[in-house]
Design a protein around this motif. Structure first.
Motif, PDB file in Angstrom:
ATOM      1  N   SER A 169      39.635  29.768 107.980  1.00  0.00           N
ATOM      2  CA  SER A 169      40.600  29.715 106.877  1.00  0.00           C
ATOM      3  C   SER A 169      41.809  28.904 107.311  1.00  0.00           C
ATOM      4  CB  SER A 169      41.046  31.124 106.493  1.00  0.00           C
ATOM      5  OG  SER A 169      41.874  31.670 107.508  1.00  0.00           O
ATOM      6  N   GLY A 170      42.682  28.618 106.355  1.00  0.00           N
ATOM      7  CA  GLY A 170      43.911  27.915 106.688  1.00  0.00           C
ATOM      8  C   GLY A 170      44.753  28.676 107.695  1.00  0.00           C
ATOM      9  N   TRP A 171      44.729  30.004 107.584  1.00  0.00           N
ATOM     10  CA  TRP A 171      45.485  30.826 108.529  1.00  0.00           C
ATOM     11  C   TRP A 171      45.022  30.570 109.964  1.00  0.00           C
ATOM     12  CZ3 TRP A 171      49.836  32.943 107.235  1.00  0.00           C
ATOM     13  CH2 TRP A 171      50.036  33.418 105.932  1.00  0.00           C
ATOM     14  N   GLU A 172      43.714  30.588 110.163  1.00  0.00           N
ATOM     15  CA  GLU A 172      43.195  30.400 111.522  1.00  0.00           C
ATOM     16  C   GLU A 172      43.532  29.007 112.043  1.00  0.00           C
ATOM     17  OE1 GLU A 172      39.335  31.421 114.148  1.00  0.00           O
ATOM     18  OE2 GLU A 172      38.885  30.619 112.168  1.00  0.00           O
ATOM     19  N   ILE A 173      43.359  27.991 111.204  1.00  0.00           N
ATOM     20  CA  ILE A 173      43.650  26.618 111.634  1.00  0.00           C
ATOM     21  C   ILE A 173      45.123  26.484 112.015  1.00  0.00           C
ATOM     22  CG2 ILE A 173      43.747  24.221 110.881  1.00  0.00           C
ATOM     23  CD1 ILE A 173      41.301  24.893 109.063  1.00  0.00           C
ATOM     24  N   LEU A 174      46.010  27.019 111.167  1.00  0.00           N
ATOM     25  CA  LEU A 174      47.448  26.921 111.447  1.00  0.00           C
ATOM     26  C   LEU A 174      47.826  27.662 112.718  1.00  0.00           C
ATOM     27  CD1 LEU A 174      50.397  26.225 110.634  1.00  0.00           C
ATOM     28  CD2 LEU A 174      50.405  28.363 109.295  1.00  0.00           C
ATOM     29  N   VAL A 250      57.703  19.527 115.463  1.00  0.00           N
ATOM     30  CA  VAL A 250      56.763  20.621 115.205  1.00  0.00           C
ATOM     31  C   VAL A 250      56.676  20.895 113.710  1.00  0.00           C
ATOM     32  CG1 VAL A 250      56.361  23.098 115.525  1.00  0.00           C
ATOM     33  CG2 VAL A 250      57.018  21.676 117.479  1.00  0.00           C
ATOM     34  N   ARG A 251      57.824  20.907 113.031  1.00  0.00           N
ATOM     35  CA  ARG A 251      57.817  21.132 111.579  1.00  0.00           C
ATOM     36  C   ARG A 251      56.973  20.081 110.864  1.00  0.00           C
ATOM     37  NH1 ARG A 251      63.493  21.451 111.968  1.00  0.00           N
ATOM     38  NH2 ARG A 251      63.715  19.659 110.558  1.00  0.00           N
ATOM     39  N   THR A 252      57.185  18.837 111.228  1.00  0.00           N
ATOM     40  CA  THR A 252      56.443  17.750 110.593  1.00  0.00           C
ATOM     41  C   THR A 252      54.946  17.898 110.834  1.00  0.00           C
ATOM     42  OG1 THR A 252      58.331  16.253 110.844  1.00  0.00           O
ATOM     43  CG2 THR A 252      56.176  15.245 110.479  1.00  0.00           C
ATOM     44  N   SER A 253      54.580  18.227 112.061  1.00  0.00           N
ATOM     45  CA  SER A 253      53.157  18.378 112.400  1.00  0.00           C
ATOM     46  C   SER A 253      52.544  19.567 111.663  1.00  0.00           C
ATOM     47  CB  SER A 253      52.992  18.560 113.910  1.00  0.00           C
ATOM     48  OG  SER A 253      53.413  17.405 114.611  1.00  0.00           O
ATOM     49  N   MET A 254      53.309  20.660 111.560  1.00  0.00           N
ATOM     50  CA  MET A 254      52.809  21.840 110.835  1.00  0.00           C
ATOM     51  C   MET A 254      52.570  21.514 109.367  1.00  0.00           C
ATOM     52  SD  MET A 254      54.866  25.209 112.159  1.00  0.00           S
ATOM     53  CE  MET A 254      54.673  25.851 113.819  1.00  0.00           C
ATOM     54  N   LEU A 255      53.521  20.838 108.749  1.00  0.00           N
ATOM     55  CA  LEU A 255      53.389  20.504 107.331  1.00  0.00           C
ATOM     56  C   LEU A 255      52.209  19.559 107.104  1.00  0.00           C
ATOM     57  CD1 LEU A 255      57.156  20.120 106.380  1.00  0.00           C
ATOM     58  CD2 LEU A 255      55.584  21.889 105.557  1.00  0.00           C
ATOM     59  N   GLU A 256      52.015  18.611 108.014  1.00  0.00           N
ATOM     60  CA  GLU A 256      50.866  17.713 107.899  1.00  0.00           C
ATOM     61  C   GLU A 256      49.563  18.485 108.018  1.00  0.00           C
ATOM     62  OE1 GLU A 256      51.387  14.697 110.847  1.00  0.00           O
ATOM     63  OE2 GLU A 256      52.895  13.588 109.687  1.00  0.00           O
ATOM     64  N   LEU A 257      49.516  19.426 108.966  1.00  0.00           N
ATOM     65  CA  LEU A 257      48.316  20.243 109.150  1.00  0.00           C
ATOM     66  C   LEU A 257      48.060  21.117 107.931  1.00  0.00           C
ATOM     67  CD1 LEU A 257      46.267  21.024 111.593  1.00  0.00           C
ATOM     68  CD2 LEU A 257      47.553  23.163 111.573  1.00  0.00           C
ATOM     69  N   LEU A 258      49.128  21.760 107.432  1.00  0.00           N
ATOM     70  CA  LEU A 258      48.984  22.608 106.249  1.00  0.00           C
ATOM     71  C   LEU A 258      48.398  21.830 105.076  1.00  0.00           C
ATOM     72  CD1 LEU A 258      52.293  24.705 106.320  1.00  0.00           C
ATOM     73  CD2 LEU A 258      49.972  25.621 106.371  1.00  0.00           C
ATOM     74  N   ASN A 260      46.724  18.753 105.151  1.00  0.00           N
ATOM     75  CA  ASN A 260      45.506  17.972 105.353  1.00  0.00           C
ATOM     76  C   ASN A 260      44.336  18.748 105.937  1.00  0.00           C
ATOM     77  OD1 ASN A 260      46.816  15.576 104.459  1.00  0.00           O
ATOM     78  ND2 ASN A 260      47.796  15.391 106.462  1.00  0.00           N
ATOM     79  N   GLU A 261      44.610  19.810 106.696  1.00  0.00           N
ATOM     80  CA  GLU A 261      43.526  20.551 107.362  1.00  0.00           C
ATOM     81  C   GLU A 261      43.351  21.968 106.822  1.00  0.00           C
ATOM     82  OE1 GLU A 261      41.592  19.051 109.493  1.00  0.00           O
ATOM     83  OE2 GLU A 261      42.791  17.207 109.583  1.00  0.00           O
ATOM     84  N   CYS A 262      44.444  22.580 106.366  1.00  0.00           N
ATOM     85  CA  CYS A 262      44.395  23.981 105.936  1.00  0.00           C
ATOM     86  C   CYS A 262      44.184  24.122 104.432  1.00  0.00           C
ATOM     87  CB  CYS A 262      45.705  24.700 106.297  1.00  0.00           C
ATOM     88  SG  CYS A 262      46.114  24.653 108.047  1.00  0.00           S
ATOM     89  N   SER A 263      44.237  23.006 103.722  1.00  0.00           N
ATOM     90  CA  SER A 263      44.268  23.055 102.260  1.00  0.00           C
ATOM     91  C   SER A 263      43.409  21.954 101.664  1.00  0.00           C
ATOM     92  CB  SER A 263      45.711  22.895 101.751  1.00  0.00           C
ATOM     93  OG  SER A 263      46.601  23.779 102.402  1.00  0.00           O
ATOM     94  N   THR A 264      43.178  22.075 100.362  1.00  0.00           N
ATOM     95  CA  THR A 264      42.603  20.992  99.580  1.00  0.00           C
ATOM     96  C   THR A 264      43.610  20.626  98.492  1.00  0.00           C
ATOM     97  OG1 THR A 264      41.500  22.601  98.136  1.00  0.00           O
ATOM     98  CG2 THR A 264      40.220  21.707  99.973  1.00  0.00           C
ATOM     99  N   ASP A 267      44.282  17.991  91.490  1.00  0.00           N
ATOM    100  CA  ASP A 267      45.222  17.664  90.408  1.00  0.00           C
ATOM    101  C   ASP A 267      46.666  17.666  90.896  1.00  0.00           C
ATOM    102  OD1 ASP A 267      43.103  17.475  88.607  1.00  0.00           O
ATOM    103  OD2 ASP A 267      43.204  19.619  88.133  1.00  0.00           O
ATOM    104  N   GLY A 268      46.850  17.177  92.120  1.00  0.00           N
ATOM    105  CA  GLY A 268      48.188  17.075  92.678  1.00  0.00           C
ATOM    106  C   GLY A 268      48.740  18.354  93.270  1.00  0.00           C
ATOM    107  N   ARG A 269      47.968  19.445  93.205  1.00  0.00           N
ATOM    108  CA  ARG A 269      48.409  20.728  93.758  1.00  0.00           C
ATOM    109  C   ARG A 269      47.748  20.954  95.118  1.00  0.00           C
ATOM    110  NH1 ARG A 269      52.787  21.604  91.251  1.00  0.00           N
ATOM    111  NH2 ARG A 269      52.753  23.759  92.052  1.00  0.00           N
ATOM    112  N   VAL A 270      48.533  21.440  96.075  1.00  0.00           N
ATOM    113  CA  VAL A 270      48.020  21.702  97.422  1.00  0.00           C
ATOM    114  C   VAL A 270      47.608  23.176  97.498  1.00  0.00           C
ATOM    115  CG1 VAL A 270      48.507  21.615  99.895  1.00  0.00           C
ATOM    116  CG2 VAL A 270      49.585  19.957  98.344  1.00  0.00           C
ATOM    117  N   LEU A 271      46.313  23.428  97.703  1.00  0.00           N
ATOM    118  CA  LEU A 271      45.753  24.778  97.660  1.00  0.00           C
ATOM    119  C   LEU A 271      45.319  25.211  99.059  1.00  0.00           C
ATOM    120  CD1 LEU A 271      43.627  24.389  94.396  1.00  0.00           C
ATOM    121  CD2 LEU A 271      46.003  25.164  94.633  1.00  0.00           C
TER     122      LEU A 271
END
Length: 283
Positions: A169-174, A250-258, A260-264, A267-271
């Motif tokens: 899940s996104g939690w585990e990846i983060l 670290v903030r920038t890397s976390m947001l990028e991970l959230l 691109n890797e933790c979400s899909t 329609d422009g929404r990050v899930l």
């Protein structure tokens, strides 16, 4: 994570509201439990339940309503283990306000898992037909030992129901990607359902798994100054203030991970992937 009180509770409730997590847990309970309960109750004159880390009791009450509907003529007794006095009071208020729960016998233990284990080992252990652990194994020092101990409290043919964040899940990846940055506050390690399965396998225990996909719209997290996004980021990283807690790198890397890797993105929404897993472990 950061203690069930004050601002944390606001963040936690915000997360529950946005993710619909309780509805997902109810779906897991609805799917996993009823087929098992009829077999579990066969020939019994009573039915005993242990809730471990029951929190405010919302999911316990829902689970007990299922039990009562499937086992209408069998007396039910419940033992609760929850270290927070405030949350235990919430649970007691739910019980007091529900006429359908008045026929159930409750025993309250406002202690940690480790303290409860000491209590049990000092006397003849009570056995249970059903033990459930809903989103609580993050908070124990030795999950494998905890699983072994509580599994040992099951009656013959009893079941241990574990509901936890799903593997991958996104939690585990983060949390595993940024373990050295995140596992420094309430949690010293991160545990997913995949890790729990490894431990169950090592203990030689039989179980089935059901995964229910769930997502959380975290689009607001990527809009600077958005208060809802800030609250989500604080909760997801277990910090009082996400932006002041980590370096800009670290903030920038976390947001990028959230993103691109933790979400899909749809329609422009990050899930964000916050899927849950139910593990039904056999005695």
């Amino acid at each position: 994570m950061a203690g069930y009180q004050g601002v944390y509770m606001q963040r936690f409730q915000n997360y529950l509201d946005r993710s619909g997590e309780h509805m997902v847990i109810q779906k897991l309970i609805d799917t996993v439990l009823p087929p098992e309960l009829t077999n579990l109750a066969a020939g019994k004159t009573d039915f005993s339940v242990l809730g471990v880390g029951s929190g405010g009791g919302e999911m316990d009450v829902y689970l007990l309503s299922i039990l009562q509907s499937v086992l209408p003529s069998i007396p039910i007794s419940v033992e609760v283990v929850e270290p927070s006095a405030d949350l235990t009071q919430n649970f007691k208020a739910l019980v007091s306000g529900s006429s359908s729960l008045q026929d159930i016998s409750f025993s309250w233990n406002t202690v940690t898992c480790a303290e409860y284990e000491k209590q049990v080992r000092s006397k003849e252990a009570v056995k249970f037909d059903l033990i459930h652990m809903i989103q609580m194994l993050y908070y124990v020092d030795d999950p494998a030992a905890t699983l072994k101990f509580f599994h040992g409290l099951l009656k013959e043919k009893g079941k241990l129901l574990i509901i936890h964040e799903a593997a991958n899940s996104g939690w585990e990846i983060l949390w595993k990607t940024f373990k050295k940055d995140l596992c420094t506050n309430t949690l010293s390690d991160y545990l997913s359902a995949g890790d729990i399965k490894v431990q169950l396998d090592a203990l030689g225990l039989r179980y089935e798994e059901l995964v229910v996909r769930n997502t959380l719209d975290i689009t607001d997290c990527f809009t600077e100054g958005n208060k809802d996004g800030q609250m989500l980021l604080d909760f997801m990283t277990d910090r009082e203030d996400f932006h002041s807690s980590f370096s800009i790198e670290v903030r920038t890397s976390m947001l990028e991970l959230l993103k691109n890797e933790c979400s899909t993105t749809t329609d422009g929404r990050v899930l964000f992937n916050c899927s849950l897993s139910a593990l039904l472990v056999h005695a």
